[in-house]
Motif scaffolding. Structure first.
Motif, PDB file in Angstrom:
ATOM      1  N   SER A 193      33.834   7.853  29.987  1.00  0.00           N
ATOM      2  CA  SER A 193      34.314   7.974  28.604  1.00  0.00           C
ATOM      3  C   SER A 193      33.436   8.941  27.813  1.00  0.00           C
ATOM      4  N   PRO A 194      33.259  10.168  28.308  1.00  0.00           N
ATOM      5  CA  PRO A 194      32.348  11.113  27.644  1.00  0.00           C
ATOM      6  C   PRO A 194      32.788  11.520  26.245  1.00  0.00           C
ATOM      7  N   LEU A 195      34.074  11.351  25.933  1.00  0.00           N
ATOM      8  CA  LEU A 195      34.564  11.651  24.584  1.00  0.00           C
ATOM      9  C   LEU A 195      34.943  10.371  23.849  1.00  0.00           C
ATOM     10  N   HIS A 196      34.482   9.249  24.334  1.00  0.00           N
ATOM     11  CA  HIS A 196      34.691   7.942  23.712  1.00  0.00           C
ATOM     12  C   HIS A 196      36.169   7.709  23.380  1.00  0.00           C
ATOM     13  N   GLY A 197      36.968   7.788  24.431  1.00  0.00           N
ATOM     14  CA  GLY A 197      38.390   7.529  24.252  1.00  0.00           C
ATOM     15  C   GLY A 197      39.108   8.552  23.399  1.00  0.00           C
ATOM     16  N   GLY A 251      38.157  15.613  18.457  1.00  0.00           N
ATOM     17  CA  GLY A 251      38.843  16.149  17.288  1.00  0.00           C
ATOM     18  C   GLY A 251      40.028  15.313  16.859  1.00  0.00           C
ATOM     19  N   VAL A 252      39.878  13.996  16.973  1.00  0.00           N
ATOM     20  CA  VAL A 252      41.014  13.100  16.748  1.00  0.00           C
ATOM     21  C   VAL A 252      41.513  13.138  15.301  1.00  0.00           C
ATOM     22  N   ARG A 309      41.500   0.595  20.628  1.00  0.00           N
ATOM     23  CA  ARG A 309      40.091   0.557  20.223  1.00  0.00           C
ATOM     24  C   ARG A 309      39.730   1.726  19.326  1.00  0.00           C
ATOM     25  N   ALA A 310      40.315   2.885  19.609  1.00  0.00           N
ATOM     26  CA  ALA A 310      40.021   4.053  18.776  1.00  0.00           C
ATOM     27  C   ALA A 310      40.434   3.806  17.339  1.00  0.00           C
ATOM     28  N   ALA A 311      41.613   3.208  17.156  1.00  0.00           N
ATOM     29  CA  ALA A 311      42.087   2.911  15.801  1.00  0.00           C
ATOM     30  C   ALA A 311      41.184   1.886  15.130  1.00  0.00           C
ATOM     31  N   THR A 351      38.010   1.461  15.665  1.00  0.00           N
ATOM     32  CA  THR A 351      36.767   2.152  15.292  1.00  0.00           C
ATOM     33  C   THR A 351      36.954   2.938  13.998  1.00  0.00           C
ATOM     34  N   LEU A 352      38.045   3.685  13.909  1.00  0.00           N
ATOM     35  CA  LEU A 352      38.286   4.528  12.731  1.00  0.00           C
ATOM     36  C   LEU A 352      38.657   3.721  11.504  1.00  0.00           C
ATOM     37  N   ALA A 353      38.988   2.444  11.689  1.00  0.00           N
ATOM     38  CA  ALA A 353      39.289   1.585  10.542  1.00  0.00           C
ATOM     39  C   ALA A 353      38.038   1.260   9.747  1.00  0.00           C
ATOM     40  N   ASP A 354      36.876   1.459  10.361  1.00  0.00           N
ATOM     41  CA  ASP A 354      35.603   1.257   9.669  1.00  0.00           C
ATOM     42  C   ASP A 354      35.282   2.532   8.888  1.00  0.00           C
ATOM     43  N   PRO A 355      35.223   2.477   7.558  1.00  0.00           N
ATOM     44  CA  PRO A 355      35.010   3.694   6.765  1.00  0.00           C
ATOM     45  C   PRO A 355      33.740   4.452   7.142  1.00  0.00           C
ATOM     46  N   ALA A 356      32.656   3.731   7.439  1.00  0.00           N
ATOM     47  CA  ALA A 356      31.405   4.402   7.782  1.00  0.00           C
ATOM     48  C   ALA A 356      31.535   5.165   9.099  1.00  0.00           C
TER      49      ALA A 356
END
Length: 302
Positions: free
Chosen positions: A188-192, A197-198, A212-214, A216-221
């Motif tokens: 997972s070198p690009l972490h999913g 550039g997601v 999981r990607a969604a 992760t991105l749900a966390d504002p920080a």
């Protein structure tokens, strides 16, 4: 294919077609073993494919009938290792496996039992080397000390979760691998896809983030981290996915990340990362966005 790794430097030098990484359980469910079969079908086409390819597969997942928890149909007992190797060889259509990897730690099986099975298989020529995957640093040490007592080589590689965002492997796993001479193969070198550039792809409608990607991105920080990453690379005129892979290639102990391209364009981007040289300034800026844990024990002791 669930997991594909390509050593393009060796490919360009004409020494091999590449490194294929898989596992006996990949395909999952009713399709367990399917990815090994795909590779076996490719080998069967001839043209020196097998001789120019390094094949790494794994043992641990439950291969029992109907997914039942049958004894010795999962993990790394001596019997399951023996049984799993024979099944993988058949699916792969080959008489040897270059690197046979333990997919996870098995707390119920002592390493003396594991190495007894591996020693027999090496003697039979069915595997050349053994590696680990998802091992903590202390298990790498335990495994190799047990192998040394038997006069064996021990583990030659560790395949671990490691990328610019997820750097915990730097605390114990990578140092242990370096101490014992293991090659580090990040998965997972690009972490999913998050380091590919997601956010820009979302804006342009080229990708919908899920799972999981969604989360992760749900966390504002965390979302702000990835936005800063993409903004930085846009300023430098660089492609995020290529930089994510190129960064791993600067890390001590890393021999080559496992990539899973779905398109020829993604594969081409992965190959371009081999030629990309990151400046010290850019490396420092990346560290500011995604700081690593630091060396141990200082990272947690002082």
């Amino acid at each position: 294919m669930r997991c594909l790794g390509i050593d393009a430097r060796a490919l360009r030098a004409g020494r091999q077609s590449g490194l294929f990484g898989t596992a006996n359980v990949y395909g999952w469910g009713d399709d367990k073993g399917r990815t090994e079969e795909i590779i076996g079908s490719w080998f069967a086409q001839g043209g020196g494919r097998r001789d120019r390819t390094v094949i790494a597969t794994k043992v641990y997942g439950n291969m029992g009938p109907d997914g039942a928890a049958w004894p010795n149909h999962d993990k790394i007992s001596a019997l399951n290792i023996r049984r799993a190797v024979e099944a993988s060889l058949k699916r792969l259509g080959t008489d040897y496996i270059d690197v046979y990897q333990f997919h996870h730690v098995d707390r119920a099986t002592p390493f003396d039992e594991v190495w007894q099975a591996i020693d027999v298989l090496i003697g039979q020529g069915k595997i050349l080397y053994a590696g680990s995957s998802n091992f903590p640093g202390y298990k790498i040490a335990q495994a190799n000390e047990a192998a040394a007592r038997r006069g064996m080589v021990g583990l030659v590689s560790e395949q671990c979760l490691y990328n610019l965002y997820e750097r915990r492997a730097e605390m114990e796993v990578v140092p242990a691998a370096q101490e014992y001479g293991l090659g580090v193969i990040p998965w997972s070198p690009l972490h999913g896809g998050l380091l590919g550039g997601v956010l820009k792809k979302e804006t342009e409608g080229r990708r919908r983030t899920e799972g999981r990607a969604a989360q992760t991105l749900a966390d504002p920080a965390k979302r702000a981290q990835f936005q800063a990453y993409e903004d930085l690379l846009e300023k430098h005129g660089l492609a995020p996915g290529e930089v994510g892979l190129a960064w791993l290639l600067t890390r001590p102990g890393v021999t080559g990340p496992i990539v899973g391209p779905r398109t020829p364009e993604q594969l081409a981007g992965a190959l371009r990362a081999l030629e990309l040289e990151l400046s010290d300034e850019l490396l420092a800026e990346l560290d500011e966005i995604f700081p690593g844990p630091g060396p141990t024990p200082e990272a947690f002791a002082w």
